[in-house]
Design an enzyme around this catalytic site. Structure first.
Site, PDB file in Angstrom:
ATOM      1  N   GLU A 191     133.090  -0.722  79.862  1.00  0.00           N
ATOM      2  CA  GLU A 191     132.970   0.434  79.644  1.00  0.00           C
ATOM      3  C   GLU A 191     132.270   0.807  78.222  1.00  0.00           C
ATOM      4  O   GLU A 191     132.855   1.745  77.491  1.00  0.00           O
ATOM      5  CB  GLU A 191     134.108   1.624  79.932  1.00  0.00           C
ATOM      6  CG  GLU A 191     134.444   1.429  81.348  1.00  0.00           C
ATOM      7  CD  GLU A 191     135.620   2.194  81.772  1.00  0.00           C
ATOM      8  OE1 GLU A 191     136.513   2.713  80.669  1.00  0.00           O
ATOM      9  OE2 GLU A 191     135.825   2.748  82.828  1.00  0.00           O
ATOM     10  N   GLU A 387     135.609  -1.996  88.988  1.00  0.00           N
ATOM     11  CA  GLU A 387     136.713  -0.945  88.770  1.00  0.00           C
ATOM     12  C   GLU A 387     136.663   0.351  89.789  1.00  0.00           C
ATOM     13  O   GLU A 387     135.799   1.039  89.794  1.00  0.00           O
ATOM     14  CB  GLU A 387     136.890  -0.355  87.418  1.00  0.00           C
ATOM     15  CG  GLU A 387     137.387  -1.237  86.511  1.00  0.00           C
ATOM     16  CD  GLU A 387     137.713  -0.546  85.244  1.00  0.00           C
ATOM     17  OE1 GLU A 387     138.495   0.519  85.132  1.00  0.00           O
ATOM     18  OE2 GLU A 387     137.789  -1.340  84.283  1.00  0.00           O
TER      19      GLU A 387
HETATM   20  C1  BGP Z   1     139.083   2.681  82.748  1.00  0.00           C
HETATM   21  C2  BGP Z   1     139.175   1.227  82.133  1.00  0.00           C
HETATM   22  C3  BGP Z   1     140.558   0.557  82.400  1.00  0.00           C
HETATM   23  C4  BGP Z   1     141.608   1.418  83.323  1.00  0.00           C
HETATM   24  C5  BGP Z   1     141.119   2.463  84.246  1.00  0.00           C
HETATM   25  C6  BGP Z   1     141.986   3.491  84.655  1.00  0.00           C
HETATM   26  O1  BGP Z   1     138.456   3.462  81.844  1.00  0.00           O
HETATM   27  O2  BGP Z   1     138.534   0.241  82.142  1.00  0.00           O
HETATM   28  O3  BGP Z   1     141.353  -0.259  81.525  1.00  0.00           O
HETATM   29  O4  BGP Z   1     142.729   1.376  82.912  1.00  0.00           O
HETATM   30  O5  BGP Z   1     139.950   3.068  83.358  1.00  0.00           O
HETATM   31  O6  BGP Z   1     142.356   4.212  83.772  1.00  0.00           O
HETATM   32  P1  BGP Z   1     144.036   4.540  83.301  1.00  0.00           P
HETATM   33  O7  BGP Z   1     144.656   3.323  83.325  1.00  0.00           O
HETATM   34  O8  BGP Z   1     143.881   5.348  82.260  1.00  0.00           O
HETATM   35  O9  BGP Z   1     144.439   5.273  84.545  1.00  0.00           O
END
Ligand code: BGP
Length: 501
Positions: A191, A387
């Site tokens: 990201e 993701e």
């Molecule tokens: C993205 C990141 C991850 C992840 C995901 C979910 O932005 O790359 O590392 O954790 O989001 O976000 P969160 O864990 O804050 O719910």
């Protein structure tokens, strides 16, 4: 009835990151990373999650002096460091073809500045990748996932310093040389576009150190230039070691819609989307786009480049485009007066057509299809969803979780991917986020659960750390073994948990 268009070699899988899963933050010579400064604050207002990610020098000093792991849950993660074999076995029994993990830079180079890597760190990742290979799980490896050495923040101003490029490339070179026999797919910066949402975690910029917002912005663009350069140089290094391995960029896809057909709303949405693409544009086309050059001129931003930088950016571009996808945004010229929703450390005007997750993120499966088509049409490179998932409050009963909401969420999203493939998009695979419950990146909670596997742990680090497959585990297993056909057939049966291991 629609059929499955998923190609035979489609990489169905899951994704985690070292700093959210491994734990063992100070074991076997590992140094501290920016993730070890992230606190869990009980009862925080969701709107304040962003503020957690803006860390002051005083907070860093305090965090370095305490090992209160209830306060810093990422330091313990889910103890993947010691339990990875058990977890990989679960993933393999599920039929997973691919697992996205990241390498903690600080496990190999504790401060980032050492000239010789830590052999225990290398041994850990070598064993991890070997085990994945043995089980037939293809590793997809992120080189930088919000876990740069804290030392480089304190002593080099993070990525603002050009020396960090060389230190990172030293780390990459070791990764490619040591792990090349086991790894064929790499990602550079997770990201990369999140740099303005949380600069500390992404590029190690502590905004308080700068006199004003403008100076901080200048520093962030400089740091970003260094990451673009590092992405190109990492690609160059990889090609030297293995000309067949593939390397991709990674963006947060946050598609924006105009709230109304008012052309001013449409323009706002377009500008937002174009900005979202800037980061991948750099890594795919290998040059600063004119719109950014104009922005730099009009905002008096001067990115320092060395002779030869432009050639390097141009010459070493990525093989594929990967992205995270969680939610979409809405843009309106009357934004100030409208109801807002939060999510992914940003806010948006509420979309009246969409539901939100327990944490307020707008759920939009069709937006995924639109994003896939947009990205593919822009770059003409294979795309990889690395993701996606829903953070939810699970209820653990009788040794499992009946998570029909998660099954519905993925079913809806997978179907849209299938349709995008039918629309002609070359999709390499789909690694669902947090395929096993891990610590949330933004809130440091484990109660925000994404996994197909439940981990017995609470937000204060209490629990046995034992693993339990949820209903969605069996459902996903069926999706994988039918290569998506079950989405249109027996998914209901799978969802009831009748298909046990
Ligand atoms: C993205 C990141 C991850 C992840 C995901 C979910 O932005 O790359 O590392 O954790 O989001 O976000 P969160 O864990 O804050 O719910």
């Amino acid at each position: 009835m629609t059929k499955s268009y998923f190609p035979k070699n489609f990489l169905w899988g899951g994704a985690i990151a070292a700093n959210q899963a491994e734990g063992a933050w100070n074991i076997d010579g590992k140094g501290m990373s920016v993730a070890d400064v992230a606190q869990y604050k009980p009862n925080i207002d969701p709107k304040d999650y962003v503020s957690q990610w803006h860390v002051s020098p005083a907070q860093i000093q305090k965090a370095m002096q305490t090992d209160d792991t209830t306060y810093y849950p990422k330091r313990h993660g889910i103890d993947f460091y010691h339990r990875y074999k058990e977890d990989l076995t679960l993933f393999s029994k599920m039929g997973m073809k691919c697992l996205r993990v990241s390498i903690a830079w600080t496990r190999l180079f504790p401060t980032g500045t050492e000239s010789i890597p830590n052999s225990k760190g290398i041994a850990f990742y070598r064993n991890l990748f070997k085990e994945m290979n043995r089980l037939g799980i293809e590793p997809l490896v992120t080189l930088a996932h919000y876990e740069m050495p804290l030392y480089l923040v304190n002593h080099y101003d993070g990525w603002v310093s050009r020396e960090v490029v060389d230190l990172f490339i030293r780390f990459c070179r070791v990764c490619f040389q040591e792990f090349n026999p086991y790894v064929h797919y790499w990602l550079t910066f997770n990201e990369i576009d999140s740099v303005f949402r949380h600069p500390f975690t992404t590029v190690g910029v502590v905004e308080e150190k700068y006199a004003n917002k403008k100076e901080a912005e200048q520093a962030i663009y400089q740091a970003l230039h260094h990451q673009f350069l590092a992405s190109a140089l990492a690609t160059k290094e990889l090609r030297k070691v293995d000309s067949t391995a593939k390397i991709g960029c990674m963006m947060t896809k946050t598609l924006a819609y105009p709230l109304t057909p008012n052309p001013e709303d449409a323009l706002l949405a377009q500008q937002y989307n174009r900005n979202n693409y800037f980061y991948a544009d750099m890594q795919v086309f290998g040059a600063y786009p004119q719109y950014m050059k104009n922005y730099f001129n009009s905002h008096d931003i001067h990115v320092q480049m060395h002779q030869g930088d432009e050639e390097i950016l141009k010459q070493y571009t990525v093989d594929f485009v990967s992205f995270s996808y969680y939610m979409t945004m809405v843009k309106s010229i009357d934004e100030d007066h409208m109801e807002k929703v939060g999510g992914n450390l940003t806010t948006s005007v509420k979309n009246p057509y969409l539901e939100t997750s327990d944490w307020g993120w707008q759920v939009d499966p069709v937006g995924l299809r639109i994003s896939l088509i947009d990205i593919y049409d822009r770059y003409h490179l294979p795309v990889f969803i690395v993701e996606n998932g829903i953070g939810a409050k699970d209820t653990f009963v009788d040794g499992t979780v009946h998570d029909d909401y998660r099954i519905k969420y993925f079913s809806d999203h997978f179907k849209q991917v299938n349709l995008a493939i039918r629309d002609g998009v070359d999709v390499m695979g789909f690694t669902t986020w947090g395929c096993i419950d891990i610590i949330s990146a933004s809130t440091s909670q484990i109660s925000k659960r994404y996994g197909f596997v439940y981990v017995d742990l609470d937000d204060l680090g209490r629990g046995t750390y034992d693993r339990y497959p949820k209903d969605s585990y069996y459902w996903y297993k069926r999706v994988i073994e039918t290569n998506g056909a079950s989405l249109y057939g027996d998914s209901k049966m799978a969802a009831t948990g009748s298909l046990k291991l």
